[in-house]
Design a protein around this motif. Structure first.
Motif, PDB file in Angstrom:
ATOM      1  N   TYR A  90      24.224 -51.327 -14.932  1.00  0.00           N
ATOM      2  CA  TYR A  90      24.117 -52.734 -15.333  1.00  0.00           C
ATOM      3  C   TYR A  90      23.935 -52.877 -16.842  1.00  0.00           C
ATOM      4  O   TYR A  90      24.448 -53.822 -17.436  1.00  0.00           O
ATOM      5  N   GLY A  95      13.828 -51.191 -16.821  1.00  0.00           N
ATOM      6  CA  GLY A  95      14.573 -52.315 -17.344  1.00  0.00           C
ATOM      7  C   GLY A  95      14.973 -52.160 -18.785  1.00  0.00           C
ATOM      8  O   GLY A  95      14.873 -51.080 -19.366  1.00  0.00           O
ATOM      9  N   TYR A 123      12.704 -59.361 -12.026  1.00  0.00           N
ATOM     10  CA  TYR A 123      12.711 -60.616 -12.768  1.00  0.00           C
ATOM     11  C   TYR A 123      13.538 -60.502 -14.048  1.00  0.00           C
ATOM     12  O   TYR A 123      13.795 -59.413 -14.552  1.00  0.00           O
ATOM     13  N   ILE A 124      13.969 -61.648 -14.521  1.00  0.00           N
ATOM     14  CA  ILE A 124      14.663 -61.804 -15.797  1.00  0.00           C
ATOM     15  C   ILE A 124      13.940 -62.913 -16.530  1.00  0.00           C
ATOM     16  O   ILE A 124      13.765 -64.002 -15.989  1.00  0.00           O
ATOM     17  N   TYR A 183      17.052 -61.640 -23.409  1.00  0.00           N
ATOM     18  CA  TYR A 183      16.314 -61.554 -22.153  1.00  0.00           C
ATOM     19  C   TYR A 183      15.734 -60.170 -21.940  1.00  0.00           C
ATOM     20  O   TYR A 183      16.224 -59.192 -22.499  1.00  0.00           O
ATOM     21  N   LEU A 243      23.755 -61.348 -13.096  1.00  0.00           N
ATOM     22  CA  LEU A 243      22.497 -60.625 -12.940  1.00  0.00           C
ATOM     23  C   LEU A 243      21.484 -61.424 -12.115  1.00  0.00           C
ATOM     24  O   LEU A 243      20.785 -60.866 -11.274  1.00  0.00           O
ATOM     25  N   GLN A 244      21.423 -62.724 -12.357  1.00  0.00           N
ATOM     26  CA  GLN A 244      20.479 -63.566 -11.614  1.00  0.00           C
ATOM     27  C   GLN A 244      20.769 -63.563 -10.116  1.00  0.00           C
ATOM     28  O   GLN A 244      19.863 -63.737  -9.309  1.00  0.00           O
ATOM     29  N   ILE A 251      16.801 -56.742  -8.701  1.00  0.00           N
ATOM     30  CA  ILE A 251      16.143 -57.176  -9.929  1.00  0.00           C
ATOM     31  C   ILE A 251      14.841 -57.890  -9.585  1.00  0.00           C
ATOM     32  O   ILE A 251      14.825 -58.810  -8.769  1.00  0.00           O
ATOM     33  N   GLN A 303      18.568 -61.100  -8.176  1.00  0.00           N
ATOM     34  CA  GLN A 303      17.122 -61.252  -8.044  1.00  0.00           C
ATOM     35  C   GLN A 303      16.765 -61.272  -6.570  1.00  0.00           C
ATOM     36  O   GLN A 303      17.524 -61.783  -5.739  1.00  0.00           O
ATOM     37  N   LEU A 336      24.826 -63.356 -17.352  1.00  0.00           N
ATOM     38  CA  LEU A 336      23.453 -63.642 -16.930  1.00  0.00           C
ATOM     39  C   LEU A 336      23.450 -64.198 -15.507  1.00  0.00           C
ATOM     40  O   LEU A 336      22.614 -63.815 -14.688  1.00  0.00           O
ATOM     41  N   VAL A 363      15.205 -57.750 -18.684  1.00  0.00           N
ATOM     42  CA  VAL A 363      15.628 -57.585 -17.296  1.00  0.00           C
ATOM     43  C   VAL A 363      14.820 -56.436 -16.704  1.00  0.00           C
ATOM     44  O   VAL A 363      14.830 -55.324 -17.240  1.00  0.00           O
TER      45      VAL A 363
END
Length: 78
Positions: free
Chosen positions: A21, A42, A65-66, A5, A55-56, A63, A59, A52, A7
């Motif tokens: 992170y 990022g 976007y991922i 991914y 981290l999501q 964050i 958002q 994951l 990030v």
């Protein structure tokens, strides 16, 4: 299962938090590859599914976007 991914953090996020992170990805079985500190805020990484999801959850706050990391090619006609 892990996936690759990219990030990207929001502009207001300090570098120290991005570093935190990135380190957590490594500590949770992932592997940070490229750091994009000069281009955007990022990194790219192989991230385990369990981390994951963590981290999501960030958002819309820290964050931006991922997205899955993949190879992009162009092909043009002449």
């Amino acid at each position: 299962m892990s996936g690759n991914y990219i990030v990207v953090f929001k502009d207001h996020v300090p570098q120290s938090e991005i570093d935190k992170y990135a380190n957590e990805v490594n500590q949770n079985g992932g592997n940070v590859g490229q750091r994009y500190d000069n281009v955007l805020k990022g990194f790219s990484a192989t991230i385990p599914e369990s981390y994951l999801q963590r981290l999501q959850s960030f958002q819309d706050s820290i964050i931006d976007y991922i997205e899955p990391d993949s190879i992009v090619t162009t092909q043009g006609k002449q």
